[in-house]
Design a protein around this motif. Sequence first.
Motif, PDB file in Angstrom:
ATOM      1  N   LEU A 183       0.860  -1.187   0.000  1.00 41.93           N
ATOM      2  CA  LEU A 183       0.000   0.000   0.000  1.00 41.93           C
ATOM      3  C   LEU A 183       0.891   1.230   0.000  1.00 41.93           C
ATOM      4  O   LEU A 183       1.822   1.328   0.805  1.00 41.93           O
ATOM      5  N   GLY A 184       0.633   2.137  -0.905  1.00 40.63           N
ATOM      6  CA  GLY A 184       1.395   3.383  -0.949  1.00 40.63           C
ATOM      7  C   GLY A 184       0.730   4.429  -0.073  1.00 40.63           C
ATOM      8  O   GLY A 184      -0.496   4.487   0.016  1.00 40.63           O
ATOM      9  N   LEU A 185       1.553   5.230   0.596  1.00 43.12           N
ATOM     10  CA  LEU A 185       1.027   6.315   1.416  1.00 43.12           C
ATOM     11  C   LEU A 185       1.721   7.586   0.946  1.00 43.12           C
ATOM     12  O   LEU A 185       2.942   7.694   1.031  1.00 43.12           O
ATOM     13  N   ALA A 186       0.934   8.513   0.403  1.00 46.69           N
ATOM     14  CA  ALA A 186       1.517   9.704  -0.204  1.00 46.69           C
ATOM     15  C   ALA A 186       0.955  10.968   0.425  1.00 46.69           C
ATOM     16  O   ALA A 186      -0.050  10.919   1.137  1.00 46.69           O
TER      17      ALA A 186
ATOM     18  N   THR B 186       5.936   7.744   0.614  1.00 46.95           N
ATOM     19  CA  THR B 186       6.713   8.714  -0.167  1.00 46.95           C
ATOM     20  C   THR B 186       5.859   9.950  -0.417  1.00 46.95           C
ATOM     21  O   THR B 186       4.644   9.903  -0.334  1.00 46.95           O
ATOM     22  N   HIS B 187       6.539  11.070  -0.698  1.00 44.75           N
ATOM     23  CA  HIS B 187       5.736  12.223  -1.124  1.00 44.75           C
ATOM     24  C   HIS B 187       5.693  12.267  -2.645  1.00 44.75           C
ATOM     25  O   HIS B 187       5.072  13.137  -3.233  1.00 44.75           O
ATOM     26  N   ASP B 188       6.355  11.309  -3.275  1.00 44.19           N
ATOM     27  CA  ASP B 188       6.467  11.305  -4.733  1.00 44.19           C
ATOM     28  C   ASP B 188       5.515  10.278  -5.345  1.00 44.19           C
ATOM     29  O   ASP B 188       5.779   9.082  -5.340  1.00 44.19           O
ATOM     30  N   LEU B 189       4.396  10.783  -5.857  1.00 43.10           N
ATOM     31  CA  LEU B 189       3.378   9.872  -6.396  1.00 43.10           C
ATOM     32  C   LEU B 189       3.904   9.018  -7.542  1.00 43.10           C
ATOM     33  O   LEU B 189       3.462   7.891  -7.727  1.00 43.10           O
ATOM     34  N   SER B 190       4.851   9.562  -8.305  1.00 40.55           N
ATOM     35  CA  SER B 190       5.278   8.817  -9.490  1.00 40.55           C
ATOM     36  C   SER B 190       5.977   7.507  -9.091  1.00 40.55           C
ATOM     37  O   SER B 190       6.012   6.564  -9.861  1.00 40.55           O
ATOM     38  N   MET B 191       6.516   7.462  -7.869  1.00 41.73           N
ATOM     39  CA  MET B 191       7.112   6.211  -7.367  1.00 41.73           C
ATOM     40  C   MET B 191       6.032   5.153  -7.160  1.00 41.73           C
ATOM     41  O   MET B 191       6.221   3.981  -7.437  1.00 41.73           O
ATOM     42  N   LEU B 192       4.927   5.610  -6.601  1.00 44.38           N
ATOM     43  CA  LEU B 192       3.933   4.660  -6.120  1.00 44.38           C
ATOM     44  C   LEU B 192       3.294   3.862  -7.245  1.00 44.38           C
ATOM     45  O   LEU B 192       2.993   2.689  -7.083  1.00 44.38           O
ATOM     46  N   ALA B 193       3.121   4.518  -8.389  1.00 49.15           N
ATOM     47  CA  ALA B 193       2.464   3.827  -9.492  1.00 49.15           C
ATOM     48  C   ALA B 193       3.236   2.562  -9.843  1.00 49.15           C
ATOM     49  O   ALA B 193       2.654   1.549 -10.211  1.00 49.15           O
ATOM     50  N   HIS B 194       4.564   2.617  -9.707  1.00 50.68           N
ATOM     51  CA  HIS B 194       5.390   1.461 -10.058  1.00 50.68           C
ATOM     52  C   HIS B 194       5.283   0.353  -9.026  1.00 50.68           C
ATOM     53  O   HIS B 194       5.382  -0.807  -9.341  1.00 50.68           O
ATOM     54  N   VAL B 195       5.175   0.763  -7.770  1.00 51.91           N
ATOM     55  CA  VAL B 195       5.383  -0.194  -6.688  1.00 51.91           C
ATOM     56  C   VAL B 195       4.082  -0.722  -6.086  1.00 51.91           C
ATOM     57  O   VAL B 195       4.032  -1.860  -5.635  1.00 51.91           O
ATOM     58  N   CYS B 196       3.059   0.111  -6.063  1.00 57.26           N
ATOM     59  CA  CYS B 196       1.889  -0.219  -5.239  1.00 57.26           C
ATOM     60  C   CYS B 196       0.627  -0.389  -6.071  1.00 57.26           C
ATOM     61  O   CYS B 196       0.296   0.461  -6.884  1.00 57.26           O
ATOM     62  N   ARG B 197      -0.082  -1.452  -5.772  1.00 55.89           N
ATOM     63  CA  ARG B 197      -1.367  -1.645  -6.448  1.00 55.89           C
ATOM     64  C   ARG B 197      -2.382  -0.638  -5.922  1.00 55.89           C
ATOM     65  O   ARG B 197      -3.180  -0.101  -6.638  1.00 55.89           O
TER      66      ARG B 197
ATOM     67  N   SER C 138      -3.974   2.334  -7.403  1.00 53.83           N
ATOM     68  CA  SER C 138      -3.061   3.443  -7.713  1.00 53.83           C
ATOM     69  C   SER C 138      -3.412   4.104  -9.043  1.00 53.83           C
ATOM     70  O   SER C 138      -3.436   5.327  -9.154  1.00 53.83           O
ATOM     71  N   GLU C 139      -3.705   3.284 -10.035  1.00 54.11           N
ATOM     72  CA  GLU C 139      -3.983   3.843 -11.355  1.00 54.11           C
ATOM     73  C   GLU C 139      -5.153   4.824 -11.319  1.00 54.11           C
ATOM     74  O   GLU C 139      -5.105   5.898 -11.903  1.00 54.11           O
ATOM     75  N   ASP C 140      -6.203   4.460 -10.592  1.00 53.68           N
ATOM     76  CA  ASP C 140      -7.361   5.350 -10.502  1.00 53.68           C
ATOM     77  C   ASP C 140      -6.997   6.627  -9.760  1.00 53.68           C
ATOM     78  O   ASP C 140      -7.400   7.718 -10.139  1.00 53.68           O
ATOM     79  N   VAL C 141      -6.244   6.470  -8.671  1.00 50.95           N
ATOM     80  CA  VAL C 141      -5.906   7.641  -7.867  1.00 50.95           C
ATOM     81  C   VAL C 141      -5.023   8.600  -8.680  1.00 50.95           C
ATOM     82  O   VAL C 141      -5.152   9.812  -8.581  1.00 50.95           O
ATOM     83  N   PHE C 142      -4.146   8.047  -9.525  1.00 46.29           N
ATOM     84  CA  PHE C 142      -3.276   8.925 -10.311  1.00 46.29           C
ATOM     85  C   PHE C 142      -3.988   9.532 -11.496  1.00 46.29           C
ATOM     86  O   PHE C 142      -3.773  10.679 -11.839  1.00 46.29           O
ATOM     87  N   GLN C 143      -4.822   8.739 -12.134  1.00 42.16           N
ATOM     88  CA  GLN C 143      -5.377   9.223 -13.401  1.00 42.16           C
ATOM     89  C   GLN C 143      -6.797   9.778 -13.295  1.00 42.16           C
ATOM     90  O   GLN C 143      -7.206  10.567 -14.123  1.00 42.16           O
ATOM     91  N   ARG C 144      -7.532   9.347 -12.277  1.00 39.26           N
ATOM     92  CA  ARG C 144      -8.916   9.812 -12.168  1.00 39.26           C
ATOM     93  C   ARG C 144      -9.235  10.158 -10.728  1.00 39.26           C
ATOM     94  O   ARG C 144     -10.248   9.728 -10.191  1.00 39.26           O
ATOM     95  N   ALA C 145      -8.338  10.918 -10.083  1.00 39.41           N
ATOM     96  CA  ALA C 145      -8.534  11.195  -8.663  1.00 39.41           C
ATOM     97  C   ALA C 145      -9.891  11.845  -8.422  1.00 39.41           C
ATOM     98  O   ALA C 145     -10.339  12.683  -9.207  1.00 39.41           O
ATOM     99  N   ALA C 146     -10.549  11.438  -7.350  1.00 38.92           N
ATOM    100  CA  ALA C 146     -11.861  11.998  -7.026  1.00 38.92           C
ATOM    101  C   ALA C 146     -11.713  13.184  -6.075  1.00 38.92           C
ATOM    102  O   ALA C 146     -12.550  14.078  -6.072  1.00 38.92           O
TER     103      ALA C 146
END
Length: 322
Positions: free
Chosen positions: A38-41, A208-219, A235-243
């Motif tokens: 789980l990524g925490l940003a 991390t504070h770097d979202l671009s890391m999380l896309a690689h590592v965390c579902r 992660s994909e939804d949070v990065f590309q279609r954040a609510a």
Amino acid sequence: MTVPILRVRDLRVTYRGERGVVPAVRGVSFELGPGETLGLAGESGCGKSSIAGALLRVLPRGTEVTGEVLLDGEDVLTMKPGRLRAVRWSEMAIVFQGALHSLNPVQRVGSQIAEAIELHQPGADARGRVSELLELVGLPARRAIDYPHQLSGGQRQRVLIALALACNPRVLVADEPTTALDVMVQAQVLDLLQRLQRELGLAMLFITHDLSMLAHVCRRTAVMYAGRIVEEGPSEDVFQRAAHPYAAALAAAFPVIGDPAFRKRPVGLVGDPPDPRELPPGCPFHPRCAVARPDCDSIEVELWPVAADRRAACVHVLGGPR
Ligand SMILES: Nc1ncnc2c1ncn2[C@@H]1O[C@H](COP(=O)(O)OP(=O)(O)OP(=O)(O)O)[C@@H](O)[C@H]1O
Ligand SMILES: [Mg+2]
């Protein structure tokens, strides 16, 4: 559905000291399944390390921590000291933020790892395990005789990861494990963490504070703001279609993953996050929010389902007009 190995319920962390009362974490809940990452940003100061410290109970004395941190159903927050010592490092371990200089400069790295093993697992074959651990994190076993200053930043971070894994934990908290490293080395350490996660079936909280890391590592990713999770989902939804407007602004502030040009999109985030001691009323993000409604300064909504596996804490997701 798999049973979560770690369940965090309504976690609150309040520091009390010279700076007064600092409500750094204000009711955070999440779950981590075996082998899941789980990524925490979130921006600096939003409470990420405070959560990490609370999970392992390594916060300064006098800090008030409430809620539940259930590790296989057993609450870490109420464990007796002996039980806590048995669980820490052997069940759940942490790679501390900014720890690159925390290794003892006058002790060989192998002996530092061996010491950790002997302390937590008396009777284990510490020497053999040191070689095994160094190789696991991609360092030749002969580097055991090196002193920290003989290693590069990336190699030292590998040693810290080896230290965290010394007693075979099932849960790893990695707090900004790549932040102090240059970009090439960051990628190598990320690869390493992913490989370990796969090979050892580690459950990992990756901060991390770097979202671009999380896309690689965390579902899955959780985005924090002012001590709370404001959005959580794949992660994909949070990065590309954040609510949540904050998650959307944060995602827009980083290079788009997979974009061949790898350009930065316009940064939609102005100003700084609030001081936790002086949170604005209502939704703490409203003073920076481009789509705030007049009532956003009086209501702070809870996380609300946006989709089956996704939650966000914003009035706009409650069904109101945008
Ligand atoms: N020991 C402490 N005493 C008082 N306040 C603290 C203490 N440690 C952290 N804080 C405050 O708690 C808030 C959350 O800090 P925390 O370190 O958890 O943030 P973070 O998200 O990890 O930030 P960063 O990205 O910079 O690492 C901040 O306002 C910070 O100043
Ligand atoms: Mg931190």
